[in-house]
Design a protein around this motif. Structure first.
Motif, PDB file in Angstrom:
ATOM      1  N   LYS A   1     -12.713 -58.778 -38.474  1.00  0.00           N
ATOM      2  CA  LYS A   1     -12.986 -58.881 -37.045  1.00  0.00           C
ATOM      3  C   LYS A   1     -14.120 -58.000 -36.542  1.00  0.00           C
ATOM      4  O   LYS A   1     -14.516 -58.109 -35.399  1.00  0.00           O
ATOM      5  CB  LYS A   1     -11.721 -58.556 -36.254  1.00  0.00           C
ATOM      6  N   LYS A   2     -14.648 -57.096 -37.386  1.00  0.00           N
ATOM      7  CA  LYS A   2     -15.685 -56.172 -36.926  1.00  0.00           C
ATOM      8  C   LYS A   2     -17.009 -56.449 -37.620  1.00  0.00           C
ATOM      9  O   LYS A   2     -17.045 -56.741 -38.807  1.00  0.00           O
ATOM     10  CB  LYS A   2     -15.287 -54.716 -37.202  1.00  0.00           C
ATOM     11  N   ILE A   3     -18.080 -56.312 -36.829  1.00  0.00           N
ATOM     12  CA  ILE A   3     -19.426 -56.496 -37.360  1.00  0.00           C
ATOM     13  C   ILE A   3     -20.332 -55.460 -36.727  1.00  0.00           C
ATOM     14  O   ILE A   3     -20.257 -55.211 -35.530  1.00  0.00           O
ATOM     15  CB  ILE A   3     -19.962 -57.902 -37.035  1.00  0.00           C
ATOM     16  N   SER A   4     -21.196 -54.856 -37.538  1.00  0.00           N
ATOM     17  CA  SER A   4     -22.191 -53.948 -36.979  1.00  0.00           C
ATOM     18  C   SER A   4     -23.554 -54.587 -37.185  1.00  0.00           C
ATOM     19  O   SER A   4     -23.804 -55.256 -38.181  1.00  0.00           O
ATOM     20  CB  SER A   4     -22.118 -52.580 -37.640  1.00  0.00           C
TER      21      SER A   4
ATOM     22  N   LEU B   1     -19.343 -54.668 -33.000  1.00  0.00           N
ATOM     23  CA  LEU B   1     -18.606 -55.674 -32.206  1.00  0.00           C
ATOM     24  C   LEU B   1     -17.276 -55.975 -32.862  1.00  0.00           C
ATOM     25  O   LEU B   1     -17.129 -55.880 -34.085  1.00  0.00           O
ATOM     26  CB  LEU B   1     -19.438 -56.963 -32.108  1.00  0.00           C
ATOM     27  N   GLU B   2     -16.327 -56.377 -32.043  1.00  0.00           N
ATOM     28  CA  GLU B   2     -15.005 -56.724 -32.535  1.00  0.00           C
ATOM     29  C   GLU B   2     -14.562 -58.019 -31.879  1.00  0.00           C
ATOM     30  O   GLU B   2     -14.699 -58.189 -30.666  1.00  0.00           O
ATOM     31  CB  GLU B   2     -14.020 -55.611 -32.228  1.00  0.00           C
ATOM     32  N   LYS B   3     -14.026 -58.916 -32.663  1.00  0.00           N
ATOM     33  CA  LYS B   3     -13.516 -60.193 -32.146  1.00  0.00           C
ATOM     34  C   LYS B   3     -12.178 -59.934 -31.469  1.00  0.00           C
ATOM     35  O   LYS B   3     -11.289 -59.324 -32.036  1.00  0.00           O
ATOM     36  CB  LYS B   3     -13.352 -61.183 -33.299  1.00  0.00           C
ATOM     37  N   THR B   4     -12.071 -60.367 -30.199  1.00  0.00           N
ATOM     38  CA  THR B   4     -10.817 -60.156 -29.463  1.00  0.00           C
ATOM     39  C   THR B   4      -9.948 -61.387 -29.498  1.00  0.00           C
ATOM     40  O   THR B   4     -10.352 -62.450 -29.808  1.00  0.00           O
ATOM     41  CB  THR B   4     -11.133 -59.822 -27.982  1.00  0.00           C
TER      42      THR B   4
ATOM     43  N   GLY C   1     -16.254 -64.033 -27.045  1.00  0.00           N
ATOM     44  CA  GLY C   1     -15.069 -63.193 -27.211  1.00  0.00           C
ATOM     45  C   GLY C   1     -15.275 -62.014 -28.144  1.00  0.00           C
ATOM     46  O   GLY C   1     -14.341 -61.552 -28.784  1.00  0.00           O
ATOM     47  N   LEU C   2     -16.505 -61.515 -28.210  1.00  0.00           N
ATOM     48  CA  LEU C   2     -16.809 -60.352 -29.040  1.00  0.00           C
ATOM     49  C   LEU C   2     -17.028 -59.151 -28.118  1.00  0.00           C
ATOM     50  O   LEU C   2     -17.896 -59.180 -27.251  1.00  0.00           O
ATOM     51  CB  LEU C   2     -18.066 -60.594 -29.875  1.00  0.00           C
ATOM     52  N   SER C   3     -16.241 -58.110 -28.305  1.00  0.00           N
ATOM     53  CA  SER C   3     -16.361 -56.924 -27.463  1.00  0.00           C
ATOM     54  C   SER C   3     -17.108 -55.830 -28.198  1.00  0.00           C
ATOM     55  O   SER C   3     -16.927 -55.625 -29.395  1.00  0.00           O
ATOM     56  CB  SER C   3     -14.973 -56.390 -27.097  1.00  0.00           C
ATOM     57  N   SER C   4     -17.928 -55.119 -27.449  1.00  0.00           N
ATOM     58  CA  SER C   4     -18.662 -53.994 -28.005  1.00  0.00           C
ATOM     59  C   SER C   4     -17.728 -52.791 -28.066  1.00  0.00           C
ATOM     60  O   SER C   4     -17.178 -52.373 -27.058  1.00  0.00           O
ATOM     61  CB  SER C   4     -19.860 -53.687 -27.116  1.00  0.00           C
ATOM     62  N   ILE C   5     -17.536 -52.230 -29.262  1.00  0.00           N
ATOM     63  CA  ILE C   5     -16.684 -51.045 -29.383  1.00  0.00           C
ATOM     64  C   ILE C   5     -17.511 -49.789 -29.631  1.00  0.00           C
ATOM     65  O   ILE C   5     -17.019 -48.686 -29.472  1.00  0.00           O
ATOM     66  CB  ILE C   5     -15.603 -51.210 -30.483  1.00  0.00           C
ATOM     67  N   ASN C   6     -18.779 -49.982 -29.988  1.00  0.00           N
ATOM     68  CA  ASN C   6     -19.681 -48.846 -30.174  1.00  0.00           C
ATOM     69  C   ASN C   6     -21.094 -49.361 -29.958  1.00  0.00           C
ATOM     70  O   ASN C   6     -21.483 -50.387 -30.516  1.00  0.00           O
ATOM     71  CB  ASN C   6     -19.523 -48.266 -31.580  1.00  0.00           C
ATOM     72  N   MET C   7     -21.863 -48.628 -29.139  1.00  0.00           N
ATOM     73  CA  MET C   7     -23.211 -49.082 -28.842  1.00  0.00           C
ATOM     74  C   MET C   7     -24.130 -47.878 -28.674  1.00  0.00           C
ATOM     75  O   MET C   7     -23.787 -46.930 -27.982  1.00  0.00           O
ATOM     76  CB  MET C   7     -23.206 -49.908 -27.553  1.00  0.00           C
ATOM     77  N   VAL C   8     -25.287 -47.948 -29.328  1.00  0.00           N
ATOM     78  CA  VAL C   8     -26.316 -46.930 -29.157  1.00  0.00           C
ATOM     79  C   VAL C   8     -27.602 -47.675 -28.820  1.00  0.00           C
ATOM     80  O   VAL C   8     -28.048 -48.522 -29.589  1.00  0.00           O
ATOM     81  CB  VAL C   8     -26.517 -46.086 -30.434  1.00  0.00           C
TER      82      VAL C   8
ATOM     83  N   LEU D   1     -10.810 -68.314 -18.201  1.00  0.00           N
ATOM     84  CA  LEU D   1     -12.088 -68.418 -18.901  1.00  0.00           C
ATOM     85  C   LEU D   1     -11.974 -68.009 -20.362  1.00  0.00           C
ATOM     86  O   LEU D   1     -12.683 -68.534 -21.204  1.00  0.00           O
ATOM     87  CB  LEU D   1     -13.144 -67.540 -18.219  1.00  0.00           C
ATOM     88  N   THR D   2     -11.075 -67.074 -20.663  1.00  0.00           N
ATOM     89  CA  THR D   2     -10.976 -66.600 -22.049  1.00  0.00           C
ATOM     90  C   THR D   2     -10.510 -67.718 -22.973  1.00  0.00           C
ATOM     91  O   THR D   2     -10.860 -67.721 -24.140  1.00  0.00           O
ATOM     92  CB  THR D   2     -10.017 -65.412 -22.178  1.00  0.00           C
ATOM     93  N   SER D   3      -9.747 -68.649 -22.458  1.00  0.00           N
ATOM     94  CA  SER D   3      -9.302 -69.743 -23.317  1.00  0.00           C
ATOM     95  C   SER D   3     -10.466 -70.682 -23.640  1.00  0.00           C
ATOM     96  O   SER D   3     -10.414 -71.434 -24.584  1.00  0.00           O
ATOM     97  CB  SER D   3      -8.168 -70.519 -22.640  1.00  0.00           C
TER      98      SER D   3
END
Length: 165
Positions: free
Chosen positions: A113-116, A162-165, A139-146, A78-80
């Protein structure tokens, strides 16, 4: 003391000597059973049951391990299929899909690759679906969430990195 017991024993009739000897052997055997053999057998039984339980757990975990490996292989497939592109554009697209654009307070790029981003008074259900969509489709992973509750029922304020993986 030994002499007294010996003399007492010798004074007994042969029938009483036999009875005392048999009783002595019986008491010794009973003490051996109660103090040594019974605790060992009881402990052995408990350990056997515990071993059987652990073997059952192991078999269950082995089956689950096979399922996890299958799911991992499926997810790699699925990631592809994830949508590629500029992370900001992907977030904009997901915000529109989940009708959260009006809740967007701020979106800021932090490198390639990072967006807040911040959402204010956003529908909580839509936010959860939005975050799941970002990961699964884009394909964007949450690296910090409040996530904090808003003044309105069913609404939340969210700060997300978020960070693009």
């Amino acid at each position: 003391m030994n002499n007294q017991i010996k003399s007492w024993f010798l004074m007994l009739s042969s029938r009483e000597k036999t009875l005392v000897s048999v009783a002595t052997v019986a008491v010794i055997l009973m003490l051996f059973w109660l103090l040594i053999l019974n605790p060992i057998l009881s402990k052995h039984e408990k350990l056997s049951k515990l071993t059987a339980d652990k073997q059952t757990e192991l078999r269950i975990m082995q089956r689950q391990s096979v399922l996890v490996k299958q799911l991992q292989q499926q997810s790699r497939g699925l990631t592809s299929k994830k949508i590629r592109g500029n992370p900001q554009q992907l977030i904009e697209q997901a915000l529109q899909t989940w009708r959260l654009k009006s809740a967007l307070q701020r979106m800021q790029s932090q490198g390639a690759k990072k967006i807040s981003l911040s959402l204010k008074n956003a529908d909580a259900d839509k936010v959860m679906r939005f975050i799941a969509d970002l990961e699964s489709k884009y394909g964007l992973s949450s690296i910090n969430m409040v996530i904090a509750k808003s003044n309105k029922v069913g609404r939340v304020n969210v700060r997300l990195t978020l960070e693009k993986t």
